[in-house]
Motif scaffolding. Structure first.
Motif, PDB file in Angstrom:
ATOM      1  N   LEU A 162       0.825  -1.209   0.000  1.00 33.09           N
ATOM      2  CA  LEU A 162       0.000   0.000   0.000  1.00 33.09           C
ATOM      3  C   LEU A 162       0.861   1.261   0.000  1.00 33.09           C
ATOM      4  CD1 LEU A 162      -2.826   1.391   0.334  1.00 33.09           C
ATOM      5  CD2 LEU A 162      -2.428   1.266   2.813  1.00 33.09           C
ATOM      6  N   ARG A 163       0.543   2.178  -0.919  1.00 29.90           N
ATOM      7  CA  ARG A 163       1.132   3.518  -0.900  1.00 29.90           C
ATOM      8  C   ARG A 163       0.044   4.526  -0.552  1.00 29.90           C
ATOM      9  NH1 ARG A 163       2.819   6.242  -4.982  1.00 29.90           N
ATOM     10  NH2 ARG A 163       1.749   5.078  -6.648  1.00 29.90           N
ATOM     11  N   TYR A 164       0.454   5.628   0.040  1.00 30.70           N
ATOM     12  CA  TYR A 164      -0.490   6.682   0.427  1.00 30.70           C
ATOM     13  C   TYR A 164      -0.009   8.004  -0.151  1.00 30.70           C
ATOM     14  CZ  TYR A 164      -2.595  10.208   3.543  1.00 30.70           C
ATOM     15  OH  TYR A 164      -3.228  11.311   4.055  1.00 30.70           O
ATOM     16  N   VAL A 165      -0.899   8.682  -0.892  1.00 32.79           N
ATOM     17  CA  VAL A 165      -0.574   9.958  -1.524  1.00 32.79           C
ATOM     18  C   VAL A 165      -1.629  10.985  -1.118  1.00 32.79           C
ATOM     19  CG1 VAL A 165      -0.120  11.175  -3.690  1.00 32.79           C
ATOM     20  CG2 VAL A 165       0.425   8.733  -3.491  1.00 32.79           C
ATOM     21  N   PRO A 166      -1.346  11.811  -0.105  1.00 30.27           N
ATOM     22  CA  PRO A 166      -2.277  12.898   0.223  1.00 30.27           C
ATOM     23  C   PRO A 166      -2.103  14.055  -0.758  1.00 30.27           C
ATOM     24  CG  PRO A 166      -0.393  12.957   1.703  1.00 30.27           C
ATOM     25  CD  PRO A 166      -0.189  11.766   0.806  1.00 30.27           C
ATOM     26  N   VAL A 167      -3.202  14.675  -1.117  1.00 35.80           N
ATOM     27  CA  VAL A 167      -3.174  15.770  -2.090  1.00 35.80           C
ATOM     28  C   VAL A 167      -4.034  16.909  -1.561  1.00 35.80           C
ATOM     29  CG1 VAL A 167      -3.632  16.471  -4.471  1.00 35.80           C
ATOM     30  CG2 VAL A 167      -2.955  14.106  -3.975  1.00 35.80           C
ATOM     31  N   ARG A 168      -3.478  18.108  -1.553  1.00 37.02           N
ATOM     32  CA  ARG A 168      -4.241  19.261  -1.077  1.00 37.02           C
ATOM     33  C   ARG A 168      -4.493  20.229  -2.213  1.00 37.02           C
ATOM     34  NH1 ARG A 168      -1.613  21.726   4.104  1.00 37.02           N
ATOM     35  NH2 ARG A 168      -3.219  23.273   3.581  1.00 37.02           N
ATOM     36  N   SER A 169      -5.726  20.668  -2.316  1.00 36.15           N
ATOM     37  CA  SER A 169      -6.090  21.579  -3.401  1.00 36.15           C
ATOM     38  C   SER A 169      -5.830  23.034  -3.051  1.00 36.15           C
ATOM     39  CB  SER A 169      -7.567  21.392  -3.770  1.00 36.15           C
ATOM     40  OG  SER A 169      -8.411  21.688  -2.664  1.00 36.15           O
ATOM     41  N   GLY A 179       3.733  18.375   0.219  1.00 29.02           N
ATOM     42  CA  GLY A 179       3.213  17.255  -0.560  1.00 29.02           C
ATOM     43  C   GLY A 179       2.570  17.696  -1.857  1.00 29.02           C
ATOM     44  N   ARG A 180       1.807  16.794  -2.440  1.00 26.54           N
ATOM     45  CA  ARG A 180       1.171  17.040  -3.731  1.00 26.54           C
ATOM     46  C   ARG A 180       0.057  18.068  -3.585  1.00 26.54           C
ATOM     47  NH1 ARG A 180       2.134  12.248  -6.791  1.00 26.54           N
ATOM     48  NH2 ARG A 180       0.969  13.146  -8.545  1.00 26.54           N
ATOM     49  N   THR A 181      -0.181  18.800  -4.665  1.00 26.56           N
ATOM     50  CA  THR A 181      -1.227  19.813  -4.684  1.00 26.56           C
ATOM     51  C   THR A 181      -2.045  19.676  -5.969  1.00 26.56           C
ATOM     52  OG1 THR A 181       0.227  21.453  -5.718  1.00 26.56           O
ATOM     53  CG2 THR A 181       0.144  21.434  -3.309  1.00 26.56           C
ATOM     54  N   GLY A 182      -3.227  20.309  -5.943  1.00 29.75           N
ATOM     55  CA  GLY A 182      -4.091  20.293  -7.115  1.00 29.75           C
ATOM     56  C   GLY A 182      -5.275  19.366  -6.928  1.00 29.75           C
ATOM     57  N   PHE A 183      -5.900  18.998  -8.043  1.00 25.71           N
ATOM     58  CA  PHE A 183      -7.042  18.088  -8.000  1.00 25.71           C
ATOM     59  C   PHE A 183      -6.548  16.663  -7.780  1.00 25.71           C
ATOM     60  CE2 PHE A 183      -8.999  21.392 -10.918  1.00 25.71           C
ATOM     61  CZ  PHE A 183      -9.791  21.945  -9.919  1.00 25.71           C
ATOM     62  N   VAL A 184      -7.191  15.953  -6.876  1.00 27.29           N
ATOM     63  CA  VAL A 184      -6.685  14.639  -6.487  1.00 27.29           C
ATOM     64  C   VAL A 184      -6.741  13.646  -7.647  1.00 27.29           C
ATOM     65  CG1 VAL A 184      -8.912  13.876  -5.535  1.00 27.29           C
ATOM     66  CG2 VAL A 184      -6.778  12.852  -4.712  1.00 27.29           C
ATOM     67  N   HIS A 185      -7.772  13.713  -8.468  1.00 28.94           N
ATOM     68  CA  HIS A 185      -7.826  12.744  -9.568  1.00 28.94           C
ATOM     69  C   HIS A 185      -6.767  13.037 -10.617  1.00 28.94           C
ATOM     70  CE1 HIS A 185     -10.021  15.788 -11.916  1.00 28.94           C
ATOM     71  NE2 HIS A 185      -9.938  14.988 -12.970  1.00 28.94           N
ATOM     72  N   ARG A 186      -6.329  14.279 -10.696  1.00 29.74           N
ATOM     73  CA  ARG A 186      -5.248  14.621 -11.621  1.00 29.74           C
ATOM     74  C   ARG A 186      -3.913  14.058 -11.136  1.00 29.74           C
ATOM     75  NH1 ARG A 186      -6.410  16.168 -16.825  1.00 29.74           N
ATOM     76  NH2 ARG A 186      -8.368  17.348 -16.830  1.00 29.74           N
ATOM     77  N   ALA A 187      -3.752  13.951  -9.828  1.00 30.06           N
ATOM     78  CA  ALA A 187      -2.552  13.311  -9.288  1.00 30.06           C
ATOM     79  C   ALA A 187      -2.494  11.847  -9.698  1.00 30.06           C
ATOM     80  CB  ALA A 187      -2.526  13.445  -7.769  1.00 30.06           C
ATOM     81  N   VAL A 188      -3.652  11.170  -9.674  1.00 31.79           N
ATOM     82  CA  VAL A 188      -3.711   9.786 -10.145  1.00 31.79           C
ATOM     83  C   VAL A 188      -3.281   9.711 -11.605  1.00 31.79           C
ATOM     84  CG1 VAL A 188      -5.206   7.800 -10.550  1.00 31.79           C
ATOM     85  CG2 VAL A 188      -5.551   9.213  -8.523  1.00 31.79           C
ATOM     86  N   MET A 189      -3.806  10.601 -12.422  1.00 33.34           N
ATOM     87  CA  MET A 189      -3.504  10.587 -13.851  1.00 33.34           C
ATOM     88  C   MET A 189      -2.028  10.855 -14.123  1.00 33.34           C
ATOM     89  SD  MET A 189      -6.927  12.609 -15.136  1.00 33.34           S
ATOM     90  CE  MET A 189      -6.533  12.541 -16.875  1.00 33.34           C
ATOM     91  N   ALA A 190      -1.417  11.725 -13.318  1.00 32.63           N
ATOM     92  CA  ALA A 190       0.003  12.012 -13.500  1.00 32.63           C
ATOM     93  C   ALA A 190       0.863  10.794 -13.166  1.00 32.63           C
ATOM     94  CB  ALA A 190       0.404  13.196 -12.624  1.00 32.63           C
ATOM     95  N   ASP A 191       0.465  10.057 -12.144  1.00 30.56           N
ATOM     96  CA  ASP A 191       1.245   8.899 -11.712  1.00 30.56           C
ATOM     97  C   ASP A 191       0.943   7.655 -12.524  1.00 30.56           C
ATOM     98  OD1 ASP A 191       2.207  10.570  -9.748  1.00 30.56           O
ATOM     99  OD2 ASP A 191       1.076   9.656  -8.114  1.00 30.56           O
ATOM    100  N   LEU A 192      -0.304   7.522 -12.968  1.00 28.66           N
ATOM    101  CA  LEU A 192      -0.769   6.300 -13.634  1.00 28.66           C
ATOM    102  C   LEU A 192      -1.502   6.671 -14.924  1.00 28.66           C
ATOM    103  CD1 LEU A 192      -2.187   4.571 -10.421  1.00 28.66           C
ATOM    104  CD2 LEU A 192      -0.032   4.010 -11.569  1.00 28.66           C
TER     105      LEU A 192
END
Length: 221
Positions: A162-169, A179-192
């Motif tokens: 399990l990996r955990y990626v918190p994202v704050r808009s 940590g990561r910023t922006g829209f959370v589903h966009r973080a998924v798209m960037a990684d995968l």
């Protein structure tokens, strides 16, 4: 799925934003939703945040509620509800649970208190020793909105798959967020960028879930 039924329940405690726990043996077999039945007949649905294996003795249901000012139910919960107060609920129902007949990697996508059913899935995976690769993306506006951040960190530390990626808009300049910023589903798209071989479980505000479904289908296979 267990037979749906109505029954009374009693408030045990209230924690930040809030974790509520109630008990009933009927909910031991499923990851599910329950509905609170208000005095005027209105209903409010919430997902269980603990896995069936984590209901404990006596069994307790964990729910995550956010106070929505002006909300008929949450205004009462956060401002007027008393310990030992009797409420009515109906359940279980719904179909938000891990499909275990697959070996595909898992994406768990949450915004706000949409984290609740994903927490239940993670607990279930740990209990069943499910080793499929999984990544939890949890999107929130503020640091306080990641209300179980330490729990998620600990889960990722104890589960090698399990990996955990918190994202704050909307991070604030003075809170030290790195940590990561922006829209959370966009973080998924960037990684995968190719999700065609993954199972995605998404829960949260409708605009996030709808945006994720639209963009994942259109751009990520």
């Amino acid at each position: 799925m267990a037979e749906r039924k109505a029954f009374p329940l009693r408030l045990d405690r209230v924690v930040f934003d809030a974790v509520q726990r109630w008990a009933d043996d009927e909910l031991r077999s499923v990851n599910a939703q329950i509905e609170f039945i208000l005095r005027d007949g209105a209903r409010r649905s919430y997902s269980m945040a603990n896995a069936p294996e984590h209901l404990g003795e006596p069994p307790q249901i964990e729910l995550h509620l956010r106070h929505m000012p002006g909300g008929k139910f949450t205004d009462h919960v956060f401002s007027a509800m008393k310990e030992k107060e009797i409420l009515r609920m109906e359940g279980p129902f719904g179909s938000f649970f891990l499909r275990e007949d697959s070996d595909k990697p898992i994406v768990l996508l949450a915004s706000g208190t949409g984290f609740a059913p994903l927490k239940a899935i993670i607990e279930h995976m740990e209990f069943k020793a499910i080793t499929r690769p999984a990544v939890l993306y949890w999107g929130c506006r503020s640091k306080a909105d990641l209300y179980l951040h330490d729990w998620a960190l600990q889960a990722a530390a104890s589960m090698p798959n399990l990996r955990y990626v918190p994202v704050r808009s909307e991070p604030k300049a003075d809170d030290g967020w790195t940590g990561r910023t922006g829209f959370v589903h966009r973080a998924v798209m960037a990684d995968l960028p190719d999700l065609s071989g993954h199972q995605v479980y998404a829960c949260g505000v409708p605009i996030m879930v709808e945006s994720a479904q639209r963009d994942f289908v259109a751009q990520c296979g």
